[in-house]
Design a protein around this motif. Structure first.
Motif, PDB file in Angstrom:
ATOM      1  N   ARG A 112     -47.543  14.840  10.514  1.00 46.84           N
ATOM      2  CA  ARG A 112     -47.664  16.233  10.946  1.00 46.84           C
ATOM      3  C   ARG A 112     -48.981  16.473  11.690  1.00 46.84           C
ATOM      4  N   GLY A 113     -48.912  17.396  12.648  1.00 47.53           N
ATOM      5  CA  GLY A 113     -50.114  17.818  13.345  1.00 47.53           C
ATOM      6  C   GLY A 113     -50.669  16.823  14.342  1.00 47.53           C
ATOM      7  N   VAL A 114     -49.822  15.994  14.909  1.00 46.69           N
ATOM      8  CA  VAL A 114     -50.297  14.979  15.860  1.00 46.69           C
ATOM      9  C   VAL A 114     -50.742  15.642  17.160  1.00 46.69           C
ATOM     10  N   GLU A 115     -51.990  15.406  17.540  1.00 42.52           N
ATOM     11  CA  GLU A 115     -52.528  15.844  18.828  1.00 42.52           C
ATOM     12  C   GLU A 115     -53.427  14.729  19.340  1.00 42.52           C
ATOM     13  N   LEU A 116     -52.854  13.826  20.092  1.00 44.29           N
ATOM     14  CA  LEU A 116     -53.585  12.670  20.582  1.00 44.29           C
ATOM     15  C   LEU A 116     -54.263  12.960  21.913  1.00 44.29           C
ATOM     16  N   GLY A 117     -55.255  12.136  22.220  1.00 48.20           N
ATOM     17  CA  GLY A 117     -55.889  12.163  23.532  1.00 48.20           C
ATOM     18  C   GLY A 117     -55.223  11.140  24.435  1.00 48.20           C
ATOM     19  N   TYR A 118     -55.996  10.540  25.341  1.00 50.50           N
ATOM     20  CA  TYR A 118     -55.397   9.686  26.361  1.00 50.50           C
ATOM     21  C   TYR A 118     -56.128   8.350  26.512  1.00 50.50           C
ATOM     22  N   THR A 119     -56.719   7.876  25.424  1.00 49.46           N
ATOM     23  CA  THR A 119     -57.331   6.557  25.442  1.00 49.46           C
ATOM     24  C   THR A 119     -56.265   5.500  25.209  1.00 49.46           C
ATOM     25  N   ALA A 120     -56.646   4.242  25.360  1.00 48.03           N
ATOM     26  CA  ALA A 120     -55.703   3.150  25.094  1.00 48.03           C
ATOM     27  C   ALA A 120     -55.219   3.196  23.647  1.00 48.03           C
ATOM     28  N   ASP A 121     -56.117   3.521  22.721  1.00 57.05           N
ATOM     29  CA  ASP A 121     -55.719   3.624  21.313  1.00 57.05           C
ATOM     30  C   ASP A 121     -54.732   4.758  21.098  1.00 57.05           C
ATOM     31  N   ASP A 122     -54.930   5.875  21.811  1.00 55.88           N
ATOM     32  CA  ASP A 122     -54.007   6.999  21.697  1.00 55.88           C
ATOM     33  C   ASP A 122     -52.628   6.639  22.235  1.00 55.88           C
ATOM     34  N   VAL A 123     -52.594   5.923  23.345  1.00 56.59           N
ATOM     35  CA  VAL A 123     -51.313   5.487  23.906  1.00 56.59           C
ATOM     36  C   VAL A 123     -50.575   4.611  22.908  1.00 56.59           C
ATOM     37  N   LYS A 124     -51.278   3.679  22.294  1.00 54.38           N
ATOM     38  CA  LYS A 124     -50.647   2.802  21.301  1.00 54.38           C
ATOM     39  C   LYS A 124     -50.142   3.609  20.113  1.00 54.38           C
ATOM     40  N   ALA A 125     -50.979   4.546  19.626  1.00 54.63           N
ATOM     41  CA  ALA A 125     -50.579   5.372  18.485  1.00 54.63           C
ATOM     42  C   ALA A 125     -49.342   6.197  18.822  1.00 54.63           C
ATOM     43  N   GLY A 126     -49.311   6.778  20.026  1.00 55.23           N
ATOM     44  CA  GLY A 126     -48.167   7.575  20.433  1.00 55.23           C
ATOM     45  C   GLY A 126     -46.895   6.758  20.542  1.00 55.23           C
ATOM     46  N   ARG A 127     -47.012   5.574  21.095  1.00 57.69           N
ATOM     47  CA  ARG A 127     -45.832   4.708  21.196  1.00 57.69           C
ATOM     48  C   ARG A 127     -45.329   4.297  19.820  1.00 57.69           C
TER      49      ARG A 127
END
Length: 198
Positions: A112-127
């Motif tokens: 819940r409450g996912v609000e990611l940024g746009y770093t490489a780590d964020d891309v991996k987390a989102g995927r």
């Protein structure tokens, strides 16, 4: 980066013309966001998070904005970064044009409450988060958002992962009169799965 637009008959939905050039799930977001301020100029209240109930009993949050007396509603579908500031800003832009808008937080089924940024780590987390959801679960949450908009004529618009979900809005449910998918990278794969093609 073309827009995929699917319409059903004479809908009267003009939201396609409001959309800005494609804004992609990549490292170009930083530059995009620097010039991207909330669209609201103070003429109405900003949106807020609400709670939706899906048909299977799952509850999820969603960003709701726009005039209460809007004749047309739009379901906005997130990228893999959640319903973050960028997605909420897109919702406010639609709301400023007179639409009632809801953006369901699809990752609430996992985190819940996912609000990611746009770093490489964020891309991996989102995927990784995207990989935890079934298509069926996603559509249950999309339909919950549509139901919350009531009896209005509805459209759906999504970005990247959400662009594919926007296409599903035209092909897997009858809730929407128009659908718009920005750079929906999964459309070809999903189409192939359904048709048995390459």
């Amino acid at each position: 980066q073309d827009t995929v637009l699917l319409r059903r008959g004479r809908t009267g939905l003009g939201f396609v013309g409001l959309l800005h050039p494609a804004q992609v799930d990549d490292f170009g977001h930083a530059a995009i966001l620097r010039g991207c301020n909330a669209a609201n100029k103070g003429e109405r209240a900003m949106g807020q998070f609400i709670t939706l109930n899906a048909q299977d009993g799952h509850t999820l949050s969603a960003w709701q904005t726009g005039p209460a007396d809007a004749r047309v509603g739009i379901v906005v579908i997130q990228e893999i970064f959640g319903v973050n500031n960028h997605m909420r800003n897109m919702c406010e832009k639609f709301a400023d044009q007179g639409y009632a808008v809801i953006a369901p937080a699809l990752f609430d089924r996992t985190t819940r409450g996912v609000e990611l940024g746009y770093t490489a780590d964020d891309v991996k987390a989102g995927r990784d988060l995207r990989g935890t959801l079934s298509d069926h679960q996603v559509m249950l949450d999309v339909e919950a958002a549509a139901n919350a908009l009531g009896s209005r004529k509805l459209g759906i618009v999504g970005y990247c992962f959400g662009g594919t979900v926007g296409w599903w809005g035209a092909t897997r449910t009858n809730k929407f009169a128009a659908a718009n998918g920005w750079y929906g990278g999964g459309v070809a794969v999903a189409s192939g799965k359904r048709s048995g093609g390459d």
